[in-house]
Design a protein around this motif. Structure first.
Motif, PDB file in Angstrom:
ATOM      1  N   LEU A   1       3.772  11.187  -5.491  1.00 33.12           N
ATOM      2  CA  LEU A   1       3.504  12.475  -4.857  1.00 33.12           C
ATOM      3  C   LEU A   1       4.788  13.286  -4.907  1.00 33.12           C
ATOM      4  O   LEU A   1       5.864  12.770  -4.622  1.00 33.12           O
ATOM      5  CB  LEU A   1       3.096  12.271  -3.401  1.00 33.12           C
ATOM      6  CG  LEU A   1       1.690  11.767  -3.164  1.00 33.12           C
ATOM      7  CD1 LEU A   1       1.437  11.642  -1.661  1.00 33.12           C
ATOM      8  CD2 LEU A   1       0.677  12.731  -3.763  1.00 33.12           C
TER       9      LEU A   1
ATOM     10  N   THR B   1       5.200   1.558   8.880  1.00 31.11           N
ATOM     11  CA  THR B   1       5.619   1.889   7.516  1.00 31.11           C
ATOM     12  C   THR B   1       6.798   2.841   7.454  1.00 31.11           C
ATOM     13  O   THR B   1       7.499   2.898   6.441  1.00 31.11           O
ATOM     14  CB  THR B   1       4.437   2.463   6.707  1.00 31.11           C
ATOM     15  OG1 THR B   1       3.960   3.646   7.360  1.00 31.11           O
ATOM     16  CG2 THR B   1       3.318   1.451   6.608  1.00 31.11           C
ATOM     17  N   LEU B   2       7.051   3.598   8.518  1.00 28.16           N
ATOM     18  CA  LEU B   2       8.219   4.483   8.520  1.00 28.16           C
ATOM     19  C   LEU B   2       9.516   3.677   8.406  1.00 28.16           C
ATOM     20  O   LEU B   2      10.563   4.220   8.071  1.00 28.16           O
ATOM     21  CB  LEU B   2       8.228   5.324   9.800  1.00 28.16           C
ATOM     22  CG  LEU B   2       9.135   6.561   9.817  1.00 28.16           C
ATOM     23  CD1 LEU B   2       8.540   7.681   8.981  1.00 28.16           C
ATOM     24  CD2 LEU B   2       9.370   7.062  11.237  1.00 28.16           C
TER      25      LEU B   2
ATOM     26  N   ASN C   1       1.299  -0.196  11.705  1.00 28.70           N
ATOM     27  CA  ASN C   1       0.526   0.823  10.986  1.00 28.70           C
ATOM     28  C   ASN C   1       1.463   1.935  10.531  1.00 28.70           C
ATOM     29  O   ASN C   1       2.676   1.749  10.456  1.00 28.70           O
ATOM     30  CB  ASN C   1      -0.611   1.341  11.892  1.00 28.70           C
ATOM     31  CG  ASN C   1      -0.079   1.912  13.206  1.00 28.70           C
ATOM     32  OD1 ASN C   1       1.095   2.294  13.299  1.00 28.70           O
ATOM     33  ND2 ASN C   1      -0.922   1.966  14.206  1.00 28.70           N
ATOM     34  N   HIS C   2       0.911   3.085  10.239  1.00 27.16           N
ATOM     35  CA  HIS C   2       1.740   4.174   9.721  1.00 27.16           C
ATOM     36  C   HIS C   2       2.355   5.006  10.830  1.00 27.16           C
ATOM     37  O   HIS C   2       3.378   5.654  10.641  1.00 27.16           O
ATOM     38  CB  HIS C   2       0.900   5.058   8.804  1.00 27.16           C
ATOM     39  CG  HIS C   2       0.280   4.301   7.681  1.00 27.16           C
ATOM     40  ND1 HIS C   2       0.982   3.909   6.572  1.00 27.16           N
ATOM     41  CD2 HIS C   2      -0.981   3.804   7.511  1.00 27.16           C
ATOM     42  CE1 HIS C   2       0.194   3.232   5.755  1.00 27.16           C
ATOM     43  NE2 HIS C   2      -1.001   3.145   6.301  1.00 27.16           N
TER      44      HIS C   2
ATOM     45  N   SER D   1       4.408   8.325  -1.959  1.00 25.54           N
ATOM     46  CA  SER D   1       5.383   9.262  -1.395  1.00 25.54           C
ATOM     47  C   SER D   1       6.648   8.588  -0.893  1.00 25.54           C
ATOM     48  O   SER D   1       7.549   9.268  -0.403  1.00 25.54           O
ATOM     49  CB  SER D   1       4.759  10.148  -0.310  1.00 25.54           C
ATOM     50  OG  SER D   1       4.065   9.411   0.639  1.00 25.54           O
TER      51      SER D   1
ATOM     52  N   GLU E   1       0.896   4.279  -2.658  1.00 21.06           N
ATOM     53  CA  GLU E   1       0.447   5.616  -2.232  1.00 21.06           C
ATOM     54  C   GLU E   1       1.264   6.722  -2.893  1.00 21.06           C
ATOM     55  O   GLU E   1       0.754   7.810  -3.170  1.00 21.06           O
ATOM     56  CB  GLU E   1       0.530   5.710  -0.704  1.00 21.06           C
ATOM     57  CG  GLU E   1       0.014   7.016  -0.114  1.00 21.06           C
ATOM     58  CD  GLU E   1       1.124   8.029   0.140  1.00 21.06           C
ATOM     59  OE1 GLU E   1       0.810   9.224   0.300  1.00 21.06           O
ATOM     60  OE2 GLU E   1       2.307   7.641   0.175  1.00 21.06           O
TER      61      GLU E   1
ATOM     62  N   GLU F   1       0.829  -1.221   0.000  1.00 22.26           N
ATOM     63  CA  GLU F   1       0.000   0.000   0.000  1.00 22.26           C
ATOM     64  C   GLU F   1       0.850   1.253   0.000  1.00 22.26           C
ATOM     65  O   GLU F   1       0.556   2.234  -0.677  1.00 22.26           O
ATOM     66  CB  GLU F   1      -0.891   0.037   1.250  1.00 22.26           C
ATOM     67  CG  GLU F   1      -2.167  -0.746   1.172  1.00 22.26           C
ATOM     68  CD  GLU F   1      -2.955  -0.610   2.490  1.00 22.26           C
ATOM     69  OE1 GLU F   1      -2.993   0.498   3.058  1.00 22.26           O
ATOM     70  OE2 GLU F   1      -3.497  -1.640   2.945  1.00 22.26           O
TER      71      GLU F   1
ATOM     72  N   ARG G   1       6.893  17.037  -4.064  1.00 22.96           N
ATOM     73  CA  ARG G   1       6.987  18.313  -3.358  1.00 22.96           C
ATOM     74  C   ARG G   1       7.654  19.286  -4.332  1.00 22.96           C
ATOM     75  O   ARG G   1       8.819  19.106  -4.691  1.00 22.96           O
ATOM     76  CB  ARG G   1       7.829  18.128  -2.087  1.00 22.96           C
ATOM     77  CG  ARG G   1       7.850  19.271  -1.135  1.00 22.96           C
ATOM     78  CD  ARG G   1       8.649  18.929   0.126  1.00 22.96           C
ATOM     79  NE  ARG G   1       7.925  18.071   1.036  1.00 22.96           N
ATOM     80  CZ  ARG G   1       7.071  18.516   1.966  1.00 22.96           C
ATOM     81  NH1 ARG G   1       6.857  19.808   2.105  1.00 22.96           N
ATOM     82  NH2 ARG G   1       6.453  17.661   2.759  1.00 22.96           N
TER      83      ARG G   1
ATOM     84  N   ILE H   1       3.656  20.267  -1.282  1.00 19.90           N
ATOM     85  CA  ILE H   1       3.167  19.009  -1.846  1.00 19.90           C
ATOM     86  C   ILE H   1       2.133  19.320  -2.928  1.00 19.90           C
ATOM     87  O   ILE H   1       1.173  20.060  -2.685  1.00 19.90           O
ATOM     88  CB  ILE H   1       2.555  18.127  -0.740  1.00 19.90           C
ATOM     89  CG1 ILE H   1       3.652  17.713   0.243  1.00 19.90           C
ATOM     90  CG2 ILE H   1       1.872  16.902  -1.341  1.00 19.90           C
ATOM     91  CD1 ILE H   1       3.120  17.130   1.527  1.00 19.90           C
ATOM     92  N   GLU H   2       2.343  18.775  -4.110  1.00 13.55           N
ATOM     93  CA  GLU H   2       1.415  19.001  -5.223  1.00 13.55           C
ATOM     94  C   GLU H   2       0.042  18.403  -4.915  1.00 13.55           C
ATOM     95  O   GLU H   2      -0.050  17.313  -4.349  1.00 13.55           O
ATOM     96  CB  GLU H   2       1.928  18.299  -6.481  1.00 13.55           C
ATOM     97  CG  GLU H   2       2.905  19.107  -7.293  1.00 13.55           C
ATOM     98  CD  GLU H   2       3.169  18.422  -8.635  1.00 13.55           C
ATOM     99  OE1 GLU H   2       3.341  19.128  -9.622  1.00 13.55           O
ATOM    100  OE2 GLU H   2       3.220  17.176  -8.671  1.00 13.55           O
ATOM    101  N   GLY H   3      -0.985  19.122  -5.313  1.00 19.09           N
ATOM    102  CA  GLY H   3      -2.332  18.571  -5.204  1.00 19.09           C
ATOM    103  C   GLY H   3      -2.994  18.860  -3.879  1.00 19.09           C
ATOM    104  O   GLY H   3      -4.139  18.468  -3.660  1.00 19.09           O
ATOM    105  N   LEU H   4      -2.284  19.527  -2.980  1.00 20.85           N
ATOM    106  CA  LEU H   4      -2.900  19.844  -1.687  1.00 20.85           C
ATOM    107  C   LEU H   4      -3.917  20.957  -1.877  1.00 20.85           C
ATOM    108  O   LEU H   4      -3.644  21.955  -2.546  1.00 20.85           O
ATOM    109  CB  LEU H   4      -1.836  20.299  -0.679  1.00 20.85           C
ATOM    110  CG  LEU H   4      -1.313  19.269   0.294  1.00 20.85           C
ATOM    111  CD1 LEU H   4      -0.375  19.925   1.285  1.00 20.85           C
ATOM    112  CD2 LEU H   4      -2.450  18.574   1.026  1.00 20.85           C
TER     113      LEU H   4
END
Lengths: 518, 518
Positions: free
Chosen positions: B507, B474-475, B452-453, B115, B113, B109, B509, B514-517
């Motif tokens: 994604l 995930t980090l 988790n994240h 990034s 995602e 995942e 930057r 960040i693009e799309g924010l």
């Protein structure tokens, strides 16, 4: 010295700057400190830490901008003192001052942007089977007081309020600087400006100290002090490795971000063996007496007539160049010695040598040449000649380039000049370059490092002691942060960046997705 | 062993699993390898690296999911073998298998995602004064082949296809596992599943190898191998420090992510000295024979009658508990020795001791008690007792808690139980906890680590060798990546994640945003 906002005159000898052009000692003498001042500064930093790290990113941004304003407020006095202590030209120092204040303001922007605290939230799911899912929230916290070592070659941009200081302060870490002994007056002026900003921001004085020490003991004491949590350093390989050894031998080892040595290979493909490229290379090589970590000290040129002509052009241009005053007499001597060691290696030929400059500390620039097979056989040819000297390696094509690149130590940069018809060969080389260098430059020169969000001024060992990071650019803040997770804390106890109300307006990653993304 | 997809039978001795409940040797014997197999696996990993790292995040995601499917495809054979080799109950192993496949799918995942490659772009501005601004693009690249050491206590979730392997493969790094000698059969089954996924994904076999070695030499050879770029380890402090020393002594030092030792302090405030909390504590302490890195081995309980009653309740509950079979006879003996050392320290009282379990390798759980002043005076009381034993520290309030916390070594977790009226005291303690631990748990128990994240399963030394990261969640992928910048590269040469067309849909930057924010 300046310890937690208080002027302190050390009693363990003195440090006096020297005009590198004349060798004349400059007034005043600065009283040098030792373990007592390290203890005092580290303790003050520790005592200031909880207060400082509790400031909001917005407050820290304002603080960084006040430092920038205060450095600018020093006016011509700063430039004049830095010129006298470093021998660097006034125009360069004005540019460097702009870079210094610019990077302080850039970190202020980063803090206001909202993602530097790295917030991640995985909300509770009480009805998850077989066990309820807890609420877990992560943010990054500053590591603690940071020791910063001023560099010789950037008396402003990598010294008292330079990149390491700016990124550590932005992260929320108090800073204890060990000022460089070549420019103690410059350091004290800047330290005063930082202290002014500390006071104007209502912060505890321990947020910033600047120490002066006569020998290397004070630096070792600082890195070994139990309250110091990380180290930023720009300087020689021997110096960086010595600090790394101290840090690793501590009962609690700490990270050292040392930017050390790099010879910055340049790959010139056949269609780019032009006079313009030769002129660009010699200009980059001799800029600022070659005293840049990104100085192009290694150039790959193909064998054959076009390569021979290119090398001859370089030799003639270098031969016409004069030495410039180096930062210190010691750096000048080390340069002469390093170049002599390379010149003495079997198979190395001198391509061109300029003339010494008018001062007694302005050794002649030089360029040497060697066959790729000799280069591969003699790892000592990878030693950095810190100054305006380079080694040209003659080769027979991409296979040679790949073999030589794989044999290289880690580098800050790698530079390529090639025409579109040669891109297929460049593409073969690129993966090898990515593994050896932090930045790949195309069609330009590695000197001149942009301070922005995408810059990497780092690279595999020994370019740096920690190739996972950068010391220039906004990613540098990450060196001084570590993640902490909060599981099921009641809202009343949650720190601001992970509080449900998001009072600091941080960008947040919720269940793995950045909030607010379209 | 399995080297680059090929079964290999080593000839340097043999490794045989032992049923920890009976001491009986299990069939078959596994031929152990040495430096030759390390060389072969590391070279195959290196040869596979450029191909593997050129895969898109989407392709790597599919590969990770195939591994998860293949591990599930092993069915009951895997659970049965793991049970025989580890003595862990079947239900626990089924849960652990779910966690193992779950974290592989979670990293898939993350890759989708967009990034994880950390793209940052600062576009050119040709008209900037005084010099044009170059185009600079940053992405993170995998560091290279990673050595992973299987843990004793998670034969699935932190072994052959566990968290370190999943995060390294997600990052784009080939993996060479040193399988744990307590469960070689489990390791080989999982290695076969990974190799099946490697083949099904059309990847070179060198992406994954799994080695078996009789002694510690093979691990040292692996960490010292020049083609290995980073190390993931979960195990004892002595083992982690030994590998760290090897890594730091290399000509090119490499990062070691060792999750080593933690006693996971628990802070019980007066309003939470309840029977429920006592039951919860003893349950967490004895879960899985206490063989978790997050086992609560240190509990702060206030002095006075309520504290006395709580300690008595804990003592009674522990006294009624029976030992469970430990993972290996060696771990069982080490536990008994560690508990005996704590019991022998002056000022330490036994609060309760259960009974040994029915097997010869199921030592009794135990809880001890000490005064905070004795605790502060005797740093040896911070030694981990890996197993179901804890030390209760009796104190006189928050000032004692602050002093004791500041004296603690780095920890994976810190746990707080408090009522709302006590939150002001907790708030005083929190900054100290943040500096000592990677995760702060409120109202629960540290055992049970969500994948988790937001999770941090890390912490300051010696909880880990590198407190800037996590080994769960995930980090963890960031441990195996480093940034590279590309300056003015023509689009034809730009790698996909930083290509203007953004073919991998990352994604990005751009100029720090960040693009799309929205």
């Amino acid at each position: 010295m300046l310890v937690a906002g208080e002027p302190v005159v050390g009693t363990e000898g003195e440090v006096r700057a020297v005009d590198p052009a004349t060798g004349a000692a400059l007034e005043p003498a600065f009283g040098a400190g030792g373990a007592a001042e390290v203890e005092r500064a580290a303790r003050a930093a520790e005592e200031a830490f909880d207060t400082y790290r509790a400031t909001s990113p917005q407050e820290r941004a304002a603080f960084l901008e006040r430092i920038a304003d205060a450095v600018e407020g020093l006016g011509d006095e700063l430039v004049e003192r830095a010129r006298a202590e470093s021998g660097l030209p006034e125009a360069r120092l004005r540019t460097e001052r702009g870079r210094t204040t610019g990077q302080l303001r850039l970190f202020a922007e980063v803090l206001r942007e909202g993602s530097s605290t790295g917030v991640r939230i995985d909300p509770a799911r009480p009805d998850r089977e077989p066990a309820p899912r807890p609420d877990v929230r992560q943010r990054r916290v500053p590591v603690g007081p940071v020791a910063v070592f001023g560099s010789s070659n950037f008396p402003l941009a990598f010294s008292n309020a330079g990149g390491d200081t700016a990124s550590a302060l932005a992260a929320g870490c108090p800073v204890v600087v060990k000022a460089h002994n070549a420019h103690p007056g410059t350091g004290m002026l800047v330290a005063g400006a930082v202290a002014e900003a500390v006071a104007a921001s209502g912060l505890p004085g321990g947020v910033y100290s600047s120490l002066i020490g006569a020998g290397t003991e004070i630096g070792a004491a600082l890195v070994g002090h139990p309250l110091i949590a990380a180290v930023g350093f720009t300087g020689s390989r021997a110096g960086g490795l010595a600090l790394l050894a101290v840090a690793q031998a501590r009962p609690q080892p700490i990270p050292v971000y040392a930017e050390m040595s790099s010879i910055n290979p340049v790959y010139l493909f056949p269609d780019r063996l032009t006079d313009d490229v030769a002129t660009g290379f010699v200009g980059s090589l001799t800029l600022g007496a070659g005293q840049f970590c990104t100085n192009p000290g290694l150039v790959f040129v193909p064998r054959g007539g076009a390569g021979d002509r290119f090398v001859a052009t370089v030799g003639a241009q270098v031969g016409a160049a004069a030495g410039q005053t180096m930062l210190t007499a010691g750096i000048g001597r080390a340069f002469v010695d390093a170049a002599a060691r390379v010149a003495a290696v079997a198979g190395v030929r001198e391509v061109g040598r300029g003339s010494a400059g008018p001062t007694g500390n302005a050794p002649a620039p030089a360029v040497f040449e060697v066959d790729v097979r000799d280069f591969l056989a003699r790892p000592e040819l990878q030693a950095e000649m810190f100054g305006a000297a380079a080694l040209i390696v003659r080769h027979d094509g991409v296979d040679d380039l790949l073999a030589a690149t794989r044999a290289l130590e880690g580098q800050l940069t790698a530079t390529v000049h090639a025409a579109p018809a040669e891109y297929a060969d460049v593409a073969r080389l690129l993966p090898a370059l990515e593994r050896r260098a932090g930045r790949i430059v195309f069609g330009g020169w590695p000197t001149g490092v942009e301070v922005n969000h995408a810059m990497v001024h780092g690279g595999p060992f020994p370019a740096t002691s920690d190739g996972r990071t950068t010391s220039v650019g906004t990613l540098a803040i990450e060196r001084f942060l570590r993640p902490v997770a909060y599981q099921d804390l009641p809202a009343e106890l949650l720190p601001e960046p992970v509080h449900p109300d998001n009072p600091w307006r941080q960008l947040r990653r919720v269940d793995g997705r950045i909030e607010g993304l379209a």
